[in-house]
Design a protein around this motif. Structure first.
Motif, PDB file in Angstrom:
ATOM      1  N   UNK A 140      -4.563  15.768  16.939  1.00  0.00           N
ATOM      2  CA  UNK A 140      -4.432  14.217  17.055  1.00  0.00           C
ATOM      3  C   UNK A 140      -5.313  14.074  16.162  1.00  0.00           C
ATOM      4  N   UNK A 141      -6.343  13.910  15.821  1.00  0.00           N
ATOM      5  CA  UNK A 141      -7.537  14.041  15.382  1.00  0.00           C
ATOM      6  C   UNK A 141      -7.041  13.990  13.577  1.00  0.00           C
ATOM      7  N   UNK A 142      -6.448  15.076  13.189  1.00  0.00           N
ATOM      8  CA  UNK A 142      -6.280  15.823  11.878  1.00  0.00           C
ATOM      9  C   UNK A 142      -4.809  14.525  11.510  1.00  0.00           C
ATOM     10  N   UNK A 143      -3.765  14.915  12.307  1.00  0.00           N
ATOM     11  CA  UNK A 143      -2.018  13.470  12.462  1.00  0.00           C
ATOM     12  C   UNK A 143      -3.341  12.241  11.812  1.00  0.00           C
ATOM     13  N   UNK A 144      -3.969  11.961  12.625  1.00  0.00           N
ATOM     14  CA  UNK A 144      -4.270  10.524  12.648  1.00  0.00           C
ATOM     15  C   UNK A 144      -4.650  10.621  11.080  1.00  0.00           C
ATOM     16  N   UNK A 145      -5.699  10.617  11.056  1.00  0.00           N
ATOM     17  CA  UNK A 145      -6.649  11.244   9.682  1.00  0.00           C
ATOM     18  C   UNK A 145      -5.303  11.536   8.636  1.00  0.00           C
ATOM     19  N   UNK A 146      -5.059  12.211   8.532  1.00  0.00           N
ATOM     20  CA  UNK A 146      -2.976  12.653   7.655  1.00  0.00           C
ATOM     21  C   UNK A 146      -2.183  11.283   7.425  1.00  0.00           C
ATOM     22  N   UNK A 147      -2.235  10.310   8.517  1.00  0.00           N
ATOM     23  CA  UNK A 147      -1.770   9.031   8.399  1.00  0.00           C
ATOM     24  C   UNK A 147      -3.030   8.083   7.340  1.00  0.00           C
ATOM     25  N   UNK A 148      -3.951   7.871   8.081  1.00  0.00           N
ATOM     26  CA  UNK A 148      -5.052   6.964   7.283  1.00  0.00           C
ATOM     27  C   UNK A 148      -4.972   7.175   5.612  1.00  0.00           C
ATOM     28  N   UNK A 149      -4.397   8.174   5.973  1.00  0.00           N
ATOM     29  CA  UNK A 149      -4.842   9.038   3.763  1.00  0.00           C
ATOM     30  C   UNK A 149      -3.345   8.260   3.599  1.00  0.00           C
ATOM     31  N   UNK A 150      -2.385   8.644   4.157  1.00  0.00           N
ATOM     32  CA  UNK A 150      -0.612   7.494   3.675  1.00  0.00           C
ATOM     33  C   UNK A 150      -1.268   6.028   3.302  1.00  0.00           C
ATOM     34  N   UNK A 151      -2.077   6.062   4.328  1.00  0.00           N
ATOM     35  CA  UNK A 151      -2.297   4.363   4.473  1.00  0.00           C
ATOM     36  C   UNK A 151      -2.901   3.955   3.064  1.00  0.00           C
ATOM     37  N   UNK A 152      -3.745   4.873   2.871  1.00  0.00           N
ATOM     38  CA  UNK A 152      -4.678   4.427   2.112  1.00  0.00           C
ATOM     39  C   UNK A 152      -3.704   4.675   0.536  1.00  0.00           C
ATOM     40  N   UNK A 153      -2.957   5.691  -0.133  1.00  0.00           N
ATOM     41  CA  UNK A 153      -1.928   5.697  -0.865  1.00  0.00           C
ATOM     42  C   UNK A 153      -0.996   4.707  -0.765  1.00  0.00           C
ATOM     43  N   UNK A 154      -0.527   4.239   0.604  1.00  0.00           N
ATOM     44  CA  UNK A 154       0.610   2.851   0.567  1.00  0.00           C
ATOM     45  C   UNK A 154      -0.094   1.807  -0.290  1.00  0.00           C
ATOM     46  N   UNK A 155      -1.006   1.812  -0.813  1.00  0.00           N
ATOM     47  CA  UNK A 155      -0.943   0.515  -1.936  1.00  0.00           C
ATOM     48  C   UNK A 155      -0.886   0.342  -2.763  1.00  0.00           C
ATOM     49  N   UNK A 156       0.342  -0.501  -3.817  1.00  0.00           N
ATOM     50  CA  UNK A 156       0.504  -0.260  -4.982  1.00  0.00           C
ATOM     51  C   UNK A 156      -1.052  -0.325  -6.265  1.00  0.00           C
ATOM     52  N   UNK A 157      -1.655  -1.164  -6.174  1.00  0.00           N
ATOM     53  CA  UNK A 157      -2.921  -1.005  -7.469  1.00  0.00           C
ATOM     54  C   UNK A 157      -3.707  -0.016  -6.863  1.00  0.00           C
TER      55      UNK A 157
END
Length: 117
Positions: A27-44
């Motif tokens: 779960x911790x790894x998958x949470x980190x992966x979700x956080x990475x995708x959140x960072x990548x979700x910003x157009x700028x």
């Protein structure tokens, strides 16, 4: 007739489900992966990463290339740096940014390939 509850072997593929469960990251790894995708979700931030995919650049070059103000670029670079997506090096009074490693390069290139397909 009573419905069988979800998660109780309702489909009868228990062997497959158990194999999937054993192969899944924690779960911790998958949470980190979700956080990475959140960072990548910003157009700028994606614009900055795309520029850095082409070349290492200093902050002032990113400002010029992206037609943004220095404060906005610096803010987004801090976010990317804290997520370990970009790294930096100092040369005199200039700070040069590049993608953190080959995994980030692959992730961006694969994403570009996918959306351009």
């Amino acid at each position: 007739m009573a419905k069988e509850s979800v998660g109780q072997g309702a489909c009868g593929h228990t062997g497959m489900v158990e194999a999937v469960k054993k192969g899944m990251a924690g779960e911790a790894v998958l949470r980190d992966l979700a956080d990475l995708f959140k960072v990548l979700s910003d157009h700028t931030r994606v614009r900055i990463l795309h520029a850095l995919l082409k070349s290492e650049l200093c902050v002032c070059d990113l400002v010029d290339a992206l037609d943004m103000n220095q404060s906005a670029v610096s803010h987004q670079l801090r976010v990317l740096r804290s997520a370990k997506v970009v790294k930096y090096r100092k040369e005199g009074r200039h700070v040069f940014y590049s993608l953190d490693d080959d995994h980030v390069v692959s992730l961006l290139q694969d994403g570009l390939d996918h959306v351009m397909e």
